[in-house]
Scaffold this motif. Structure first.
Motif, PDB file in Angstrom:
ATOM      1  N   ILE A  32      16.942 -17.548  31.855  1.00 29.25           N
ATOM      2  CA  ILE A  32      18.279 -16.963  31.702  1.00 29.25           C
ATOM      3  C   ILE A  32      18.176 -15.554  32.277  1.00 29.25           C
TER       4      ILE A  32
ATOM      5  N   VAL B  40      16.876 -28.043  21.391  1.00 26.59           N
ATOM      6  CA  VAL B  40      18.331 -28.028  21.603  1.00 26.59           C
ATOM      7  C   VAL B  40      18.834 -29.466  21.768  1.00 26.59           C
TER       8      VAL B  40
ATOM      9  N   GLN C  68      24.086 -23.175  30.992  1.00 28.11           N
ATOM     10  CA  GLN C  68      22.771 -23.750  30.689  1.00 28.11           C
ATOM     11  C   GLN C  68      22.932 -25.145  30.096  1.00 28.11           C
TER      12      GLN C  68
ATOM     13  N   GLN D 250      21.621 -28.698  31.496  1.00 27.10           N
ATOM     14  CA  GLN D 250      20.682 -29.499  30.697  1.00 27.10           C
ATOM     15  C   GLN D 250      21.168 -30.939  30.500  1.00 27.10           C
TER      16      GLN D 250
ATOM     17  N   ASP E   4      29.943 -19.773  25.831  1.00 30.42           N
ATOM     18  CA  ASP E   4      28.921 -20.397  24.986  1.00 30.42           C
ATOM     19  C   ASP E   4      29.387 -21.771  24.540  1.00 30.42           C
ATOM     20  N   THR E   5      28.460 -22.580  24.063  1.00 25.63           N
ATOM     21  CA  THR E   5      28.746 -23.980  23.742  1.00 25.63           C
ATOM     22  C   THR E   5      29.770 -24.102  22.600  1.00 25.63           C
TER      23      THR E   5
ATOM     24  N   ASN F  99      14.821 -21.892  29.212  1.00 26.42           N
ATOM     25  CA  ASN F  99      14.988 -23.240  28.667  1.00 26.42           C
ATOM     26  C   ASN F  99      14.107 -24.205  29.452  1.00 26.42           C
TER      27      ASN F  99
ATOM     28  N   HIS G 163      28.573 -23.878  28.071  1.00 26.38           N
ATOM     29  CA  HIS G 163      27.733 -22.825  28.636  1.00 26.38           C
ATOM     30  C   HIS G 163      27.018 -23.391  29.878  1.00 26.38           C
TER      31      HIS G 163
ATOM     32  N   ALA H 254      26.981 -21.753  17.770  1.00 23.77           N
ATOM     33  CA  ALA H 254      26.181 -21.634  19.007  1.00 23.77           C
ATOM     34  C   ALA H 254      24.706 -21.819  18.669  1.00 23.77           C
ATOM     35  N   TYR H 255      23.926 -22.251  19.649  1.00 25.30           N
ATOM     36  CA  TYR H 255      22.489 -22.423  19.424  1.00 25.30           C
ATOM     37  C   TYR H 255      21.832 -21.077  19.125  1.00 25.30           C
ATOM     38  N   SER H 256      22.391 -20.039  19.698  1.00 30.96           N
ATOM     39  CA  SER H 256      21.822 -18.707  19.445  1.00 30.96           C
ATOM     40  C   SER H 256      21.959 -18.327  17.965  1.00 30.96           C
TER      41      SER H 256
ATOM     42  N   PHE I 113      13.816 -18.058  22.631  1.00 33.58           N
ATOM     43  CA  PHE I 113      14.586 -16.842  22.356  1.00 33.58           C
ATOM     44  C   PHE I 113      13.618 -15.708  22.041  1.00 33.58           C
TER      45      PHE I 113
ATOM     46  N   THR J   4      14.783 -24.240  23.960  1.00 32.75           N
ATOM     47  CA  THR J   4      15.123 -22.913  24.479  1.00 32.75           C
ATOM     48  C   THR J   4      14.283 -21.875  23.747  1.00 32.75           C
TER      49      THR J   4
ATOM     50  N   PRO K  21      18.494 -15.765  24.203  1.00 27.81           N
ATOM     51  CA  PRO K  21      17.724 -16.769  24.948  1.00 27.81           C
ATOM     52  C   PRO K  21      17.162 -16.181  26.233  1.00 27.81           C
TER      53      PRO K  21
HETATM   54  O1  PRE Z   1      25.908 -21.373  24.191  1.00 26.24           O
HETATM   55  C1  PRE Z   1      25.122 -21.371  23.251  1.00 26.24           C
HETATM   56  O2  PRE Z   1      25.273 -22.069  22.245  1.00 26.24           O
HETATM   57  C2  PRE Z   1      23.949 -20.506  23.314  1.00 26.24           C
HETATM   58  O3  PRE Z   1      23.407 -20.180  22.293  1.00 26.24           O
HETATM   59  C3  PRE Z   1      23.424 -20.097  24.657  1.00 26.24           C
HETATM   60  C4  PRE Z   1      22.365 -21.044  25.207  1.00 26.24           C
HETATM   61  C5  PRE Z   1      21.679 -20.427  26.452  1.00 26.24           C
HETATM   62  O4  PRE Z   1      22.031 -19.330  26.859  1.00 26.24           O
HETATM   63  O5  PRE Z   1      20.777 -21.079  26.988  1.00 26.24           O
HETATM   64  C6  PRE Z   1      21.307 -21.247  24.205  1.00 26.24           C
HETATM   65  C7  PRE Z   1      20.655 -22.400  24.075  1.00 26.24           C
HETATM   66  C8  PRE Z   1      20.956 -23.560  24.932  1.00 26.24           C
HETATM   67  O6  PRE Z   1      19.976 -23.553  25.934  1.00 26.24           O
HETATM   68  C9  PRE Z   1      22.280 -23.462  25.571  1.00 26.24           C
HETATM   69  C10 PRE Z   1      22.943 -22.313  25.627  1.00 26.24           C
END
Ligand code: PRE
Length: 438
Positions: free
Chosen positions: A201, A223, A246, A250, A269-270, A195, A244, A153-155, A316, A314, A192
């Motif tokens: 969020i 991202v 978001q 995007q 989540d992604t 974005n 996700h 995940a991006y987080s 955080f 994004t 997060p």
């Molecule tokens: O789903 C993920 O991978 C996340 O980390 C969440 C998340 C978000 O909540 O915005 C984080 C960054 C990106 O903008 C897309 C998704």
């Protein structure tokens, strides 16, 4: 950064766990005693601690700038106490000092040890230093950082950017990441908040208010999204794209431009979307996720860089149980939340408190006031007007160690019925780069 790969923490297991053995708050040597001793020691210090009290949320309306800081000093004390516990050899824990008396900075606290028993000057309590108030993790050298999502995940990447050698702990919901820190399962959470394409969020703004964690930093992560599917799957086979919400928003325009006739479905989540496709062998479904997620879950990249803009970033925030001490030797940002229940032009007055002091605002966000969603105004001749009530979140570019910021907040407090400082923290000043090197 080290990542924990087994299944992520969920709310149920947190409930069962409560306070897991071996972590900070287990407090094997009488935690309440330690806490009370520390609090009495800090209470007098608090009276003069204007700047740090302000930074730690001490501006709760009604309590004055200092009174509300007690909670934060308690956190610091609890941390100090458990740090000491983890540093003590086992024999000390079961006898001597640990027998009903505990220690701060490795020494018996306050006057619990009669003077005649003192063995050397080094046995006297040492004054606290700033380092004591920014404690290191209690369980080994790595900081444990909670994030929402699964590996890839991006987080998780944001956690790695914020704390490069951390142990990243996946959590299945934002709320769980907050609780993981509150229950000392993790030292920090990285979550997060906004974005550049998808906006705020909101869930995390609401959670910031409901929990008592402090913002101690921010990171901005470019991202870069990919369309992922099982090996051998072609775009024409797809009936569904999952990710996700978001990430879906995007990539909305790009998906349409690609001519994909697919349903969009939101998941937690992604990377979880990528994992779900791999685990269920779904040949009609693609995920929007990172390159790392493709590698981790054995998916192929059908399209690379599908975010609607290369400048997709994004932001955080890093959260901790205790605030950091604000400084002036580098650019700082401060985040506050306030509400008002009277008067007109309150928002204008609040914003002017910053404008007159040349303090730039970087963000303003309003959320419905959960506890008091509607204000009724009776007008005998015309009827009853219903106004929505809001909480306002503001980020401004100044440190709570600066007099102009303290004065601005003192003024804001006059216009508002509720005011809390969520944190005063260093700004992310890493040079700008697009979400992919072209
Ligand atoms: O789903 C993920 O991978 C996340 O980390 C969440 C998340 C978000 O909540 O915005 C984080 C960054 C990106 O903008 C897309 C998704």
């Amino acid at each position: 950064m080290q990542s924990i790969t087994p299944s992520s923490i969920d709310l149920k297991s947190l409930m069962r766990t409560a306070l897991p053995p071996g972590l900070g708050l287990t407090h094997r040597v009488g935690p309440s005693r330690v806490l009370i001793q520390c609090v009495s020691r800090f209470d007098s210090a608090n009276v003069n601690a204007n700047a740090s009290a302000a930074a730690s949320g001490g501006f709760n309306a009604g309590a004055g700038p200092v009174g509300g800081a007690r909670y934060d000093w308690q956190s610091s004390c609890a941390i100090l106490a458990s740090k000491v516990v983890s540093q003590q050899p086992d024999n000390e824990k079961s006898g001597g000092v640990a027998d009903g008396i505990t220690a701060v900075n490795g020494h018996p606290t306050l006057d619990l040890v009669p003077v005649k028993e003192a063995k050397s000057p080094s046995a006297l309590p040492k004054p606290l230093s700033i380092a004591d108030l920014s404690p290191a993790p209690m369980h080994g050298s790595e900081l444990r950082v909670a994030y929402q999502g699964v590996p890839g995940a991006y987080s998780e990447a944001a956690a790695g950017k914020a704390y490069p050698n951390c142990e990243a702990i996946p959590c299945d919901q934002f709320e769980v990441a907050f609780q993981a820190v509150e229950l000392w399962i993790a030292d920090r959470a990285v979550l997060p908040v906004e974005n550049s394409l998808g906006g705020s969020i909101h869930r995390n703004y609401d959670l910031l208010l409901r929990h008592r964690l402090h913002i101690v930093g921010e990171v901005q992560l470019p991202v870069h999204h990919c369309l992922l599917a099982l090996p051998g799957v072609r775009k024409e086979y797809l009936t569904r794209v999952i990710s996700h919400p978001q990430a879906l928003s995007q990539c909305e325009h790009t998906l349409t431009k690609m001519g994909l006739n697919v349903a969009r479905e939101a998941v937690d989540d992604t990377a979880g979307a990528a994992e779900y496709i791999a685990m269920n062998n779904l040949r009609d479904t693609a995920a929007i996720a990172s390159v790392r997620a493709a590698e981790l879950y054995g998916l192929q990249i059908l399209a690379d860089g599908i975010q609607d803009d290369t400048g997709n970033v994004t932001r955080f925030v890093m959260l901790a149980r205790e605030p950091i001490i604000p400084r002036t030797d580098r650019p700082f940002k401060t985040s506050i939340v306030f509400a008002h229940d009277k008067g007109t032009s309150v928002l204008f007055k609040v914003l002017s408190a910053f404008a007159f002091r040349n303090i730039s605002l970087t963000k303003i966000e309003s959320r419905p006031h959960r506890n008091r969603p509607i204000r009724l105004v009776d007008d005998a001749n015309v009827g009853t007007a219903k106004h929505f009530e809001y909480m306002f979140y503001v980020d401004f570019e100044a440190s709570m160690a600066e007099v102009r910021a303290q004065n601005a907040l003192a003024e804001v407090q006059e216009f508002t019925s509720f005011l809390r400082v969520l944190g005063s923290y260093p700004m992310d000043m890493t040079p700008w780069s697009p979400s992919r090197e072209e």
